[in-house]
Scaffold this motif. Structure first.
Motif, short mmCIF file in Angstrom:
data_model
loop_
_atom_site.label_atom_id
_atom_site.label_comp_id
_atom_site.label_asym_id
_atom_site.label_seq_id
_atom_site.Cartn_x
_atom_site.Cartn_y
_atom_site.Cartn_z
N VAL A 119 0.88 -1.21 -0.09
CA VAL A 119 -0.07 -0.01 0.09
C VAL A 119 1.02 1.28 -0.28
O VAL A 119 1.37 1.59 1.03
N GLY A 120 1.35 1.66 -1.28
CA GLY A 120 2.00 2.98 -1.26
C GLY A 120 3.39 2.90 -0.46
O GLY A 120 4.13 1.74 -0.44
N ASP A 121 3.66 3.98 0.08
CA ASP A 121 5.09 3.83 0.80
C ASP A 121 4.78 3.68 2.43
O ASP A 121 5.46 4.17 3.21
N GLY A 122 3.48 3.32 2.65
CA GLY A 122 2.81 3.04 3.89
C GLY A 122 3.00 4.15 4.92
O GLY A 122 2.45 5.48 4.39
N HIS A 123 3.59 4.32 6.09
CA HIS A 123 3.73 5.41 6.85
C HIS A 123 4.81 6.39 6.31
O HIS A 123 4.83 7.57 6.80
N ASP A 124 5.74 5.95 5.35
CA ASP A 124 6.50 6.94 4.75
C ASP A 124 7.57 7.50 5.81
O ASP A 124 7.74 8.74 5.61
N GLU A 125 7.93 6.98 6.74
CA GLU A 125 8.86 7.53 7.73
C GLU A 125 8.40 8.80 8.60
O GLU A 125 8.88 9.17 9.38
N ASP A 126 6.97 8.78 8.55
CA ASP A 126 6.15 9.56 9.52
C ASP A 126 5.76 8.82 10.72
O ASP A 126 5.51 7.47 10.59
N PHE A 127 5.60 9.38 11.78
CA PHE A 127 5.26 8.45 12.88
C PHE A 127 3.76 8.41 12.87
O PHE A 127 2.97 9.27 13.73
N LEU A 128 3.16 7.46 12.35
CA LEU A 128 1.55 7.58 11.95
C LEU A 128 1.17 6.23 12.35
O LEU A 128 1.62 5.41 12.61
N TYR A 129 -0.22 6.14 12.50
CA TYR A 129 -0.98 4.99 12.89
C TYR A 129 -2.23 4.63 11.95
O TYR A 129 -3.37 4.80 11.98
N LEU A 130 -1.56 4.43 10.55
CA LEU A 130 -2.77 4.40 9.58
C LEU A 130 -3.33 3.04 9.42
O LEU A 130 -2.70 2.11 8.38
#
Length: 390
Positions: free
Chosen positions: A55-66
């Motif tokens: 799924v794309g780049d996921g959290h893309d090195e951001d501290f997220l909870y997707l």
């Protein structure tokens, strides 16, 4: 833990370090706790992959909870770089996909007709569940980290500075706003609000669970899950970052450096409580309670009297996700991207899998057929099943 201080201060867990950011942007680091190494075990059960995708780049090195949204037959998953997929849960077939021009910070939330995402530019977006087309968008006062939630008529988003906003789910018109109080320092994670027909439950970084009227956003009651104690701001952290769990007419909630409590959902009166510290929601299985403690212990409590049944401490400080009940097992994930299988009976480690070398921050979800949905930080998404090793 990672901390950032500007108008308000937030924090996120990172492996083994406590980084405190000053007002000027300078930082210092200090050793917190070293995570335990991945335990060496003799596996008796294993994961079998049913399907997987990226799924794309996921959290893309951001501290997220997707976290993906599970609606039964379909799963909806988004990445930080704006890719959104609708996927059949049974076989992973992509039903539709779209690429948004926005950076995504929170989601996916949804109801019977719409999906909801919050963008990096602090906008709430409503999309069609049928094909992902945008239906409306509304401005938010600041960033949102928890997935917006909806009951079909009302969609609610909670910002990192403690504001809870209710919007008309069909038009996007703002209906109400509640301004909560947040401390100077808080953990960079947030519990998604619970949105019922008459009541909205919102969890705050000051350790309070507050019930709001779904009609007008007026406070109905509040319960203190954690009370700040100590001389330093770190010692006084009492965030509630795990979504409360509704059990018929009561709600089970846990806080960081606070307590695990069962509260009457109508009145906010405490039914029982015990000392606990966790960043994730509790889990229930056959009446027992399972908790991923903030220090990495997995704790099992007997539901009838909250007596401790067992503690698994071989995963200390590995930043474990909420344990998921799957038949006779528990499954949790960690910051290095390992999935761990535990026995529900005694907490023994029975199996493990390195799933995503960028880590796993989102708890696994159990699907209707008993399989597990796993979403890694890099965007790797898979459905797995557990089976004994022959």
């Amino acid at each position: 833990m990672r901390f950032h201080r500007n108008r308000f201060v937030r924090a996120g867990l990172v492996s083994g370090l406590l980084a405190v950011m000053g007002l000027t942007g300078c930082s210092t680091t200090d050793t917190f706790e070293q995570p335990a190494p991945v335990p060496e075990i003799e596996s008796s059960v294993e994961f079998k992959q049913v399907w997987s995708m990226s799924v794309g780049d996921g959290h893309d090195e951001d501290f997220l909870y997707l976290a993906p949204l599970n609606t039964g037959d379909l799963l909806y998953a988004a990445s930080a770089d704006g890719e959104l997929y609708a996927v059949q849960s049974e076989d992973g077939k992509v039903v539709w996909e779209t690429e948004l021009s926005d950076r995504i910070f929170a989601g996916v939330g949804g109801d019977g007709e719409r999906l909801y995402l919050a963008t990096r530019e602090a906008e709430l977006i409503a999309l069609s569940r049928e094909d992902g087309t945008e239906l409306w968008r509304a401005a938010l006062p600041t960033e949102v980290l928890a997935a917006p939630q909806s009951n079909g008529n009302l969609v609610v988003a909670q910002t990192t500075d403690g504001r809870v906003l209710g919007f008309d789910a069909e038009s996007g018109e703002k209906r109400w706003q509640y301004d909560g109080v947040v401390p100077v320092l808080s953990i960079r994670a947030a519990a998604a609000p619970l949105v019922g027909g008459d009541i909205v439950l919102a969890s705050f970084a000051n350790g309070k669970l507050i019930a709001l009227s779904a009609e007008a956003g007026q406070p109905l009651w509040q319960y203190e899950v954690g009370q700040p104690q100590g001389r330093t701001e770190l010692e006084r952290l009492v965030d509630i970052t795990g979504q409360p769990l509704v059990l018929e007419s009561a709600v089970l909630v846990v806080g960081y450096q606070g307590k695990l409590a069962l509260v009457d959902i109508r009145t906010g009166q405490e039914i029982w409580s015990r000392k606990a510290s966790s960043l994730y929601s509790p889990m229930i299985g056959n009446g027992d309670i399972y908790l991923a403690a903030a220090n990495g212990d997995i704790v099992a409590l007997r539901g009838s009297d909250r007596r401790e049944l067992w503690v698994q401490n071989r995963l200390s400080w590995r930043q474990l996700t909420q344990p998921m009940v799957v038949d006779d097992y528990l499954v949790t994930a960690d910051f290095e991207g390992y999935l761990h299988i535990l026995s529900r009976e005694d907490g023994r480690l029975l199996g493990q899998l390195e799933f995503d070398d960028e880590g796993i921050r989102v708890p696994a979800q159990r699907l209707g057929n008993g399989n597990l949905l796993v979403f890694g930080n890099s965007g790797d998404m898979a459905v797995l099943k557990i089976r004994p090793i022959e």
